[in-house]
Motif scaffolding. Structure first.
Motif, short mmCIF file in Angstrom:
data_model
loop_
_atom_site.label_atom_id
_atom_site.label_comp_id
_atom_site.label_asym_id
_atom_site.label_seq_id
_atom_site.Cartn_x
_atom_site.Cartn_y
_atom_site.Cartn_z
N ALA A 85 24.24 21.03 -14.99
CA ALA A 85 23.34 21.88 -15.78
C ALA A 85 22.30 21.34 -16.79
O ALA A 85 21.44 21.23 -16.98
CB ALA A 85 23.10 23.93 -15.70
N ALA A 86 23.29 21.68 -17.63
CA ALA A 86 23.19 21.05 -19.27
C ALA A 86 22.02 19.70 -19.16
O ALA A 86 21.13 18.68 -19.43
CB ALA A 86 23.78 20.60 -19.36
N LEU A 87 22.46 18.71 -17.75
CA LEU A 87 21.92 16.74 -18.10
C LEU A 87 20.19 17.34 -16.92
O LEU A 87 19.75 16.94 -17.56
CB LEU A 87 23.03 15.88 -16.90
CG LEU A 87 24.18 15.62 -17.63
CD1 LEU A 87 24.76 14.81 -16.58
CD2 LEU A 87 23.18 15.27 -18.36
N ILE A 88 20.43 18.08 -15.78
CA ILE A 88 19.12 17.65 -15.21
C ILE A 88 18.11 18.80 -16.81
O ILE A 88 16.47 18.83 -15.77
CB ILE A 88 18.97 18.41 -14.60
CG1 ILE A 88 19.73 19.95 -14.22
CG2 ILE A 88 20.46 17.72 -13.16
CD1 ILE A 88 19.78 21.09 -12.91
N ALA A 89 18.46 19.22 -17.40
CA ALA A 89 17.84 20.23 -18.52
C ALA A 89 17.39 19.96 -20.00
O ALA A 89 16.44 19.78 -19.99
CB ALA A 89 18.74 21.41 -18.79
N ALA A 90 17.66 18.03 -19.66
CA ALA A 90 17.54 16.88 -20.99
C ALA A 90 16.36 16.51 -20.55
O ALA A 90 15.78 15.73 -18.98
CB ALA A 90 18.42 16.19 -20.99
N PRO A 91 15.05 17.02 -20.90
CA PRO A 91 13.84 16.06 -20.65
C PRO A 91 13.38 14.42 -20.49
O PRO A 91 12.84 13.86 -20.32
CB PRO A 91 13.25 16.45 -21.49
CG PRO A 91 13.77 15.89 -22.72
CD PRO A 91 15.30 16.71 -22.48
N VAL A 92 14.05 13.64 -19.27
CA VAL A 92 14.92 13.26 -19.05
C VAL A 92 14.99 12.49 -17.48
O VAL A 92 15.18 13.84 -17.34
CB VAL A 92 15.94 12.09 -20.50
CG1 VAL A 92 15.47 11.42 -21.44
CG2 VAL A 92 17.24 12.98 -19.71
N PRO A 93 14.65 11.70 -17.27
CA PRO A 93 14.70 10.80 -15.51
C PRO A 93 16.38 11.54 -15.24
O PRO A 93 17.28 9.95 -15.95
CB PRO A 93 14.72 10.00 -15.43
CG PRO A 93 13.24 9.34 -16.28
CD PRO A 93 13.36 10.04 -17.23
N PHE A 94 16.98 12.28 -14.43
CA PHE A 94 18.18 12.42 -13.89
C PHE A 94 18.37 11.25 -13.37
O PHE A 94 19.33 10.50 -13.75
CB PHE A 94 18.08 13.85 -13.46
CG PHE A 94 20.47 13.41 -12.87
CD1 PHE A 94 21.08 14.34 -14.68
CD2 PHE A 94 20.61 14.10 -11.48
CE1 PHE A 94 22.18 14.25 -13.69
CE2 PHE A 94 21.43 14.04 -11.34
CZ PHE A 94 22.82 13.87 -12.69
N GLY A 95 17.86 10.70 -12.79
CA GLY A 95 17.96 9.51 -11.87
C GLY A 95 18.60 8.13 -12.77
O GLY A 95 19.33 7.37 -12.34
N LEU A 96 17.97 8.18 -13.55
CA LEU A 96 18.29 6.95 -14.05
C LEU A 96 19.56 7.27 -15.64
O LEU A 96 20.28 6.10 -15.68
CB LEU A 96 17.02 7.23 -15.67
CG LEU A 96 15.57 6.10 -15.03
CD1 LEU A 96 14.58 6.04 -16.47
CD2 LEU A 96 16.23 4.71 -14.71
N VAL A 97 20.23 8.70 -15.80
CA VAL A 97 21.21 8.64 -16.40
C VAL A 97 22.17 8.35 -15.66
O VAL A 97 23.02 7.95 -15.59
CB VAL A 97 20.94 10.36 -16.61
CG1 VAL A 97 22.15 11.02 -17.19
CG2 VAL A 97 20.20 10.39 -18.08
N VAL A 98 21.92 8.55 -14.46
CA VAL A 98 22.80 8.17 -13.22
C VAL A 98 23.39 6.97 -13.00
O VAL A 98 24.37 6.37 -12.63
CB VAL A 98 22.52 9.07 -11.98
CG1 VAL A 98 23.26 8.75 -10.24
CG2 VAL A 98 22.51 10.75 -11.99
N ALA A 99 21.84 5.90 -13.07
CA ALA A 99 22.66 4.98 -12.87
C ALA A 99 22.90 4.54 -14.31
O ALA A 99 23.73 3.35 -14.07
CB ALA A 99 20.37 4.25 -12.82
#
Length: 257
Positions: A85-99
């Motif tokens: 929940a905290a990660l997808i609430a951040a104003p950044v593309p979640f996919g790039l965070v995962v990558a």
């Protein structure tokens, strides 16, 4: 935030999490044992011509294990740990965070190549000499990129699948065969060749073995094939991750584990 800075922050995040999850480094315990087994069998059979296969195979297996077993379950672990929940609430593309986080785990797996070489050199007195080190370095680099793209896709597939454990357990040995890791693709039945060529490992294994032996005819095409498969996997992984995040927001299931 720029994409490169975001990726770097994701790498730092995963490095901090991995320090608390030593199982991410278990692949580094597997590679020496696999190298010892394969080399012992190879030398006992007096097959000096396939020593390169016995040394390179554990490195490729380690990379695939890191992609499949560890990097592939990053999003799932985020849900279990309550970080999603905290990660997808951040104003950044979640996919790039995962990558970026996937890249951290996968790159740890590349150490298996060095371990295999050391086992062969120190344990068996058979140091592997690379005839074309430049091509070998390029092959390792593009293989890592393809592993990162594939792991990004797998992380998305596993989190949307209702049979994650079944999928994860079934994508091991079949890919060792299709990927030409244990035996070259040329030794497989002809009807399997088209399936092998959509697995980046098959191109990487041929390229690495060719660089060791000094036979890299057509290597640019192999590099392009690995890069194309890497790009396709990464694009599919980012798209599927975005679809999953949008669906959880829409259905109000972000906080469900």
């Amino acid at each position: 935030m720029s994409a490169l800075r975001l990726l770097w922050q994701a790498v730092r995040l995963q490095a901090a999490l991995s320090r608390r999850s030593p199982e991410h480094a278990l692949v580094l315990l597997i590679a020496p044992m696999q190298t010892t087994t394969l080399l012992a069998l190879t030398l006992a059979a007096h097959r000096a011509d396939v020593v390169a296969n016995a040394v390179l195979a554990p490195g490729l297996i380690g990379l695939w294990v890191a992609s499949l077993d560890y990097a592939g379950r990053i999003v799932t672990e985020d849900r279990w740990a309550g970080r999603f929940a905290a990660l997808i609430a951040a104003p950044v593309p979640f996919g790039l965070v995962v990558a970026g986080r996937v890249a951290t785990v996968v790159l740890v797996g590349t150490a298996a190549f060095a371990e295999s070489w050391l086992v062969a050199a120190l344990g068996f007195g058979r140091p592997l000499t690379v005839a074309e080190p430049g091509t070998f370095a390029v092959a390792v680099a593009v293989t890592c990129l393809a592993a990162i793209g594939t792991a990004t896709l797998l992380s998305a597939v596993f989190v949307v699948s209702r049979a994650r454990d079944v999928l994860q357990n079934s994508l091991g040995y079949p890919f060792y065969i299709l990927g030409g890791i244990l035996v070259p693709v040329a030794a497989l039945p002809g009807w399997l060749h088209p399936f092998s060529r959509v697995v980046f490992l098959s191109w990487s294994a041929d390229l690495l073995r060719g660089a060791v032996r000094g036979d890299t005819r057509g290597w640019p095409w192999a590099v392009l094939a690995v890069l194309a498969l890497s790009a396709a996997s990464m694009a599919a992984g980012l798209w599927l991750t975005r679809r999953y995040v949008d669906r959880t927001r829409r259905e109000g299931t972000v906080g469900f584990s």
